[in-house]
Write a protein that holds these residues in place. Sequence first.
Motif, mmCIF file in Angstrom:
data_model
loop_
_atom_site.group_PDB
_atom_site.id
_atom_site.type_symbol
_atom_site.label_atom_id
_atom_site.label_comp_id
_atom_site.label_asym_id
_atom_site.label_seq_id
_atom_site.Cartn_x
_atom_site.Cartn_y
_atom_site.Cartn_z
ATOM 1 N N SER A 18 0.920 -9.236 7.097
ATOM 2 C CA SER A 18 0.593 -8.071 6.277
ATOM 3 C C SER A 18 0.422 -8.453 4.811
ATOM 4 C CB SER A 18 1.639 -6.959 6.439
ATOM 5 O OG SER A 18 2.898 -7.371 5.970
ATOM 6 N N VAL A 19 1.281 -9.307 4.274
ATOM 7 C CA VAL A 19 1.127 -9.671 2.861
ATOM 8 C C VAL A 19 -0.099 -10.557 2.640
ATOM 9 C CG1 VAL A 19 3.549 -9.349 2.229
ATOM 10 C CG2 VAL A 19 2.770 -11.606 2.919
ATOM 11 N N ILE A 20 -0.375 -11.458 3.565
ATOM 12 C CA ILE A 20 -1.563 -12.310 3.457
ATOM 13 C C ILE A 20 -2.823 -11.455 3.531
ATOM 14 C CG2 ILE A 20 -2.926 -14.049 4.711
ATOM 15 C CD1 ILE A 20 -0.723 -15.338 3.117
ATOM 16 N N THR A 21 -2.859 -10.520 4.453
ATOM 17 C CA THR A 21 -4.018 -9.643 4.607
ATOM 18 C C THR A 21 -4.227 -8.779 3.373
ATOM 19 O OG1 THR A 21 -3.714 -9.615 7.001
ATOM 20 C CG2 THR A 21 -5.056 -7.857 6.058
ATOM 21 N N LEU A 22 -3.155 -8.181 2.876
ATOM 22 C CA LEU A 22 -3.282 -7.350 1.683
ATOM 23 C C LEU A 22 -3.754 -8.170 0.488
ATOM 24 C CD1 LEU A 22 -0.102 -5.110 1.977
ATOM 25 C CD2 LEU A 22 -2.486 -4.370 2.188
ATOM 26 N N TYR A 23 -3.228 -9.363 0.327
ATOM 27 C CA TYR A 23 -3.533 -10.165 -0.847
ATOM 28 C C TYR A 23 -4.936 -10.778 -0.775
ATOM 29 C CZ TYR A 23 -2.850 -13.514 -4.638
ATOM 30 O OH TYR A 23 -2.967 -14.235 -5.807
ATOM 31 N N TYR A 24 -5.258 -11.454 0.323
ATOM 32 C CA TYR A 24 -6.511 -12.191 0.396
ATOM 33 C C TYR A 24 -7.689 -11.367 0.901
ATOM 34 C CZ TYR A 24 -4.013 -16.468 -0.645
ATOM 35 O OH TYR A 24 -3.265 -17.435 -1.266
ATOM 36 N N ILE A 25 -7.455 -10.424 1.779
ATOM 37 C CA ILE A 25 -8.575 -9.678 2.354
ATOM 38 C C ILE A 25 -8.793 -8.360 1.603
ATOM 39 C CG2 ILE A 25 -9.444 -8.564 4.449
ATOM 40 C CD1 ILE A 25 -8.081 -10.912 5.964
ATOM 41 N N SER A 26 -7.708 -7.635 1.349
ATOM 42 C CA SER A 26 -7.838 -6.369 0.624
ATOM 43 C C SER A 26 -7.792 -6.556 -0.887
ATOM 44 C CB SER A 26 -6.729 -5.404 1.059
ATOM 45 O OG SER A 26 -6.842 -5.117 2.436
ATOM 46 N N GLU A 27 -7.486 -7.769 -1.319
ATOM 47 C CA GLU A 27 -7.435 -8.132 -2.735
ATOM 48 C C GLU A 27 -6.434 -7.303 -3.540
ATOM 49 O OE1 GLU A 27 -11.478 -8.188 -4.170
ATOM 50 O OE2 GLU A 27 -11.954 -9.929 -2.927
ATOM 51 N N PHE A 28 -5.300 -6.996 -2.908
ATOM 52 C CA PHE A 28 -4.195 -6.356 -3.615
ATOM 53 C C PHE A 28 -3.458 -7.424 -4.415
ATOM 54 C CE2 PHE A 28 -2.843 -2.329 -1.089
ATOM 55 C CZ PHE A 28 -4.166 -1.968 -0.870
ATOM 56 N N SER A 29 -2.932 -7.054 -5.566
ATOM 57 C CA SER A 29 -2.040 -7.954 -6.286
ATOM 58 C C SER A 29 -0.705 -7.980 -5.540
ATOM 59 C CB SER A 29 -1.821 -7.466 -7.716
ATOM 60 O OG SER A 29 -1.087 -6.254 -7.708
ATOM 61 N N GLN A 30 0.169 -8.891 -5.912
ATOM 62 C CA GLN A 30 1.485 -8.900 -5.278
ATOM 63 C C GLN A 30 2.237 -7.616 -5.603
ATOM 64 O OE1 GLN A 30 3.815 -12.454 -5.700
ATOM 65 N NE2 GLN A 30 2.154 -13.766 -5.012
ATOM 66 N N SER A 31 2.068 -7.122 -6.818
ATOM 67 C CA SER A 31 2.712 -5.870 -7.212
ATOM 68 C C SER A 31 2.182 -4.690 -6.392
ATOM 69 C CB SER A 31 2.484 -5.628 -8.701
ATOM 70 O OG SER A 31 3.058 -4.417 -9.099
ATOM 71 N N GLU A 32 0.870 -4.641 -6.209
ATOM 72 C CA GLU A 32 0.272 -3.566 -5.400
ATOM 73 C C GLU A 32 0.713 -3.668 -3.944
ATOM 74 O OE1 GLU A 32 -3.957 -2.864 -7.724
ATOM 75 O OE2 GLU A 32 -3.756 -4.592 -6.369
ATOM 76 N N SER A 33 0.795 -4.888 -3.437
ATOM 77 C CA SER A 33 1.266 -5.090 -2.065
ATOM 78 C C SER A 33 2.700 -4.607 -1.915
ATOM 79 C CB SER A 33 1.178 -6.572 -1.682
ATOM 80 O OG SER A 33 -0.148 -7.018 -1.694
ATOM 81 N N ALA A 34 3.534 -4.908 -2.907
ATOM 82 C CA ALA A 34 4.934 -4.479 -2.875
ATOM 83 C C ALA A 34 5.025 -2.958 -2.862
ATOM 84 C CB ALA A 34 5.686 -5.040 -4.071
ATOM 85 N N GLN A 35 4.234 -2.306 -3.692
ATOM 86 C CA GLN A 35 4.235 -0.840 -3.718
ATOM 87 C C GLN A 35 3.770 -0.279 -2.381
ATOM 88 O OE1 GLN A 35 1.756 0.060 -7.086
ATOM 89 N NE2 GLN A 35 3.491 0.097 -8.494
ATOM 90 N N PHE A 36 2.694 -0.846 -1.837
ATOM 91 C CA PHE A 36 2.148 -0.369 -0.570
ATOM 92 C C PHE A 36 3.154 -0.528 0.569
ATOM 93 C CE2 PHE A 36 -0.280 -0.980 3.362
ATOM 94 C CZ PHE A 36 -1.073 0.160 3.353
ATOM 95 N N LEU A 37 3.826 -1.677 0.602
ATOM 96 C CA LEU A 37 4.784 -1.973 1.674
ATOM 97 C C LEU A 37 6.180 -1.415 1.396
ATOM 98 C CD1 LEU A 37 3.726 -5.660 2.325
ATOM 99 C CD2 LEU A 37 3.237 -3.681 3.785
ATOM 100 N N GLU A 38 6.360 -0.909 0.175
ATOM 101 C CA GLU A 38 7.649 -0.361 -0.251
ATOM 102 C C GLU A 38 8.772 -1.397 -0.146
ATOM 103 O OE1 GLU A 38 8.050 3.234 2.078
ATOM 104 O OE2 GLU A 38 6.653 4.307 0.778
ATOM 105 N N ILE A 39 8.478 -2.578 -0.683
ATOM 106 C CA ILE A 39 9.445 -3.668 -0.738
ATOM 107 C C ILE A 39 9.383 -4.278 -2.139
ATOM 108 C CG2 ILE A 39 9.367 -4.176 1.744
ATOM 109 C CD1 ILE A 39 7.491 -6.520 1.112
ATOM 110 N N PRO A 40 10.407 -5.030 -2.543
ATOM 111 C CA PRO A 40 10.384 -5.669 -3.862
ATOM 112 C C PRO A 40 9.292 -6.744 -3.962
ATOM 113 C CG PRO A 40 12.598 -5.694 -2.917
ATOM 114 C CD PRO A 40 11.678 -5.233 -1.838
ATOM 115 N N VAL A 41 8.792 -6.954 -5.160
ATOM 116 C CA VAL A 41 7.777 -7.980 -5.399
ATOM 117 C C VAL A 41 8.316 -9.356 -5.005
ATOM 118 C CG1 VAL A 41 6.363 -9.133 -7.166
ATOM 119 C CG2 VAL A 41 6.656 -6.654 -7.220
ATOM 120 N N THR A 42 9.584 -9.593 -5.223
ATOM 121 C CA THR A 42 10.169 -10.885 -4.848
ATOM 122 C C THR A 42 10.055 -11.133 -3.350
ATOM 123 O OG1 THR A 42 12.366 -9.870 -4.744
ATOM 124 C CG2 THR A 42 11.771 -11.030 -6.786
ATOM 125 N N ARG A 43 10.178 -10.094 -2.554
ATOM 126 C CA ARG A 43 10.045 -10.247 -1.097
ATOM 127 C C ARG A 43 8.590 -10.546 -0.731
ATOM 128 N NH1 ARG A 43 12.887 -5.812 1.933
ATOM 129 N NH2 ARG A 43 14.630 -6.817 0.867
#
Length: 65
Positions: A18-43
Amino acid sequence: MDACIGDQLSSLSEEECSVITLYYISEFSQSESAQFLEIPVTRVNNRMHASRRHLKEEFMRMARN
């Protein structure tokens, strides 16, 4: 997407994929991915690191075969 890359993505855990897909395919930043997944950016960062390591291992295994 190339079939071998799709195969490798499917070998990841759901969390890693999920994080790889959000980052590389959907072009989410790590911060946006964290918000979307409702987890900390560190995770997200930890999952990205683990995902890249697993993908590298899989591609190296493929290259040896």
